[in-house]
Design an enzyme around this catalytic site. Structure first.
Site, short mmCIF file in Angstrom:
data_model
loop_
_atom_site.label_atom_id
_atom_site.label_comp_id
_atom_site.label_asym_id
_atom_site.label_seq_id
_atom_site.Cartn_x
_atom_site.Cartn_y
_atom_site.Cartn_z
N GLY A 22 -41.81 -12.03 -13.20
CA GLY A 22 -41.50 -10.60 -13.26
C GLY A 22 -40.32 -10.21 -14.14
N SER A 23 -40.06 -10.98 -15.21
CA SER A 23 -38.93 -10.57 -16.06
C SER A 23 -39.26 -9.29 -16.83
CB SER A 23 -38.51 -11.70 -17.00
OG SER A 23 -39.49 -11.93 -17.98
N LEU A 100 -52.49 -12.36 -13.98
CA LEU A 100 -53.39 -13.38 -14.53
C LEU A 100 -54.87 -13.17 -14.23
CD1 LEU A 100 -51.20 -16.59 -14.17
CD2 LEU A 100 -51.72 -15.28 -16.23
N ILE A 103 -58.99 -7.96 -15.59
CA ILE A 103 -59.17 -6.61 -15.03
C ILE A 103 -60.65 -6.24 -15.10
CG2 ILE A 103 -58.53 -4.17 -15.29
CD1 ILE A 103 -56.22 -5.87 -14.38
N ASN A 117 -50.85 -3.59 -21.39
CA ASN A 117 -50.58 -5.01 -21.14
C ASN A 117 -49.59 -5.50 -22.19
OD1 ASN A 117 -50.91 -7.68 -20.05
ND2 ASN A 117 -52.25 -8.17 -21.78
N HIS A 119 -48.67 -9.01 -24.30
CA HIS A 119 -49.17 -10.35 -24.62
C HIS A 119 -48.13 -11.06 -25.49
CE1 HIS A 119 -52.22 -13.41 -25.26
NE2 HIS A 119 -51.86 -13.43 -26.54
N GLU A 189 -40.15 -9.19 -25.83
CA GLU A 189 -41.01 -8.50 -24.86
C GLU A 189 -40.20 -7.50 -24.04
OE1 GLU A 189 -43.71 -10.87 -22.48
OE2 GLU A 189 -43.57 -12.52 -23.90
C1 GRF Z 1 -45.08 -12.71 -20.46
O1 GRF Z 1 -44.90 -13.68 -21.45
C2 GRF Z 1 -46.17 -11.75 -20.85
O2 GRF Z 1 -46.28 -11.57 -22.23
C3 GRF Z 1 -47.41 -12.42 -20.34
O3 GRF Z 1 -47.02 -13.04 -19.15
C4 GRF Z 1 -45.62 -13.31 -19.18
C5 GRF Z 1 -45.02 -12.70 -17.95
O4 GRF Z 1 -43.67 -13.02 -17.82
N1 GRF Z 1 -48.50 -11.50 -20.20
P1 GRF Z 1 -42.81 -12.31 -16.71
O5 GRF Z 1 -43.48 -12.57 -15.37
O6 GRF Z 1 -42.76 -10.85 -17.03
O7 GRF Z 1 -41.46 -12.95 -16.80
#
Ligand code: GRF
Length: 216
Positions: A22-23, A100, A103, A117, A119, A189
């Site tokens: 959940g970062s 994961l 959907i 989303n 990625h 991200e």
């Molecule tokens: C991230 O790398 C995102 O791009 C992918 O899953 C990862 C989730 O990381 N879809 P976090 O749980 O938000 O730390």
């Protein structure tokens, strides 16, 4: 945090779906609390009980929902359940952040143009089924690509296929491992997702066929 600013500031109600640490959720929470995004993270949903994202939500007094597909007959029933939760909470935008599960069409159709989303690569390369977590970074390094990055995109009925909202680029170094590359990408991200959500809640994203036009 802006003093006195509450998470329930606006009607832009967001649900964040996640399976992991959940970062990205944290980056969104921080952006809301700083007043960068005018929205209310109404609920965090995880299909995994041990997801640290649920702890992050609780810490910030956001509803944390653990919803497992194990209790459901099939994925259709699971996603019907999720739709009900979204409707009850009058959710405007769903942000997938490391969720994961694929959907299902029911949810995509119901929230068309309202699911984002993130990625960890530059789509349309290095996406699709099985391309998640370290698999993505391994494939990027193996390919010899000199750049990678992240992509925020709308979600449609295919994996990693919806219209691209924005991307951020990082170099791939000769001595990168999947972990070092992932770390560099993740930093981007945490900027890209809040930027994209901000544009969405401000009504600045217009979908035209395969393109997302960012209105100024
Ligand atoms: C991230 O790398 C995102 O791009 C992918 O899953 C990862 C989730 O990381 N879809 P976090 O749980 O938000 O730390």
């Amino acid at each position: 945090m802006v003093p006195g600013r509450e998470l329930e500031l606006s009607n832009n109600k967001i649900a964040v779906f996640t399976s992991g640490k959940g970062s990205n959720l944290q980056a969104l929470i921080d952006a809301v609390q700083a007043g960068y995004i005018n929205a209310n993270i109404r609920v965090v949903v995880s299909n995994r009980k041990e997801s640290f994202a649920l702890e992050r939500a609780k810490k910030h007094k956001i509803e944390a929902l653990y919803v497992t597909p194990v209790d459901c007959r099939d994925s259709k029933e699971y996603f019907t359940k999720l739709i009900k939760f979204m409707e009850e909470r009058e959710i405007d935008l769903i942000c997938l952040a490391g969720f994961l599960l694929m959907i299902q069409p029911e949810l995509v159709r119901k929230y068309k143009g309202r699911i984002l989303n993130i990625h960890p690569a530059l789509l349309p390369s290095f996406g699709g089924k099985g391309m998640y977590g370290h698999h993505v970074h391994e494939a990027v390094i193996k390919s010899g690509a000199k750049y990678s990055g992240c992509t925020v995109h709308f979600v449609d009925e295919e994996y990693d296929h919806g219209q691209i909202v924005l991307q951020r680029v990082v170099p791939v170094h000769d001595d990168d491992t999947p972990d070092t590359l992932a770390e560099r990408v993740l930093k981007e991200e945490h900027k890209a997702y809040p930027d994209a959500v901000k544009l969405f809640v401000e009504g600045k994203l217009e979908i035209k066929d395969r393109k997302v036009i960012i209105k100024t």
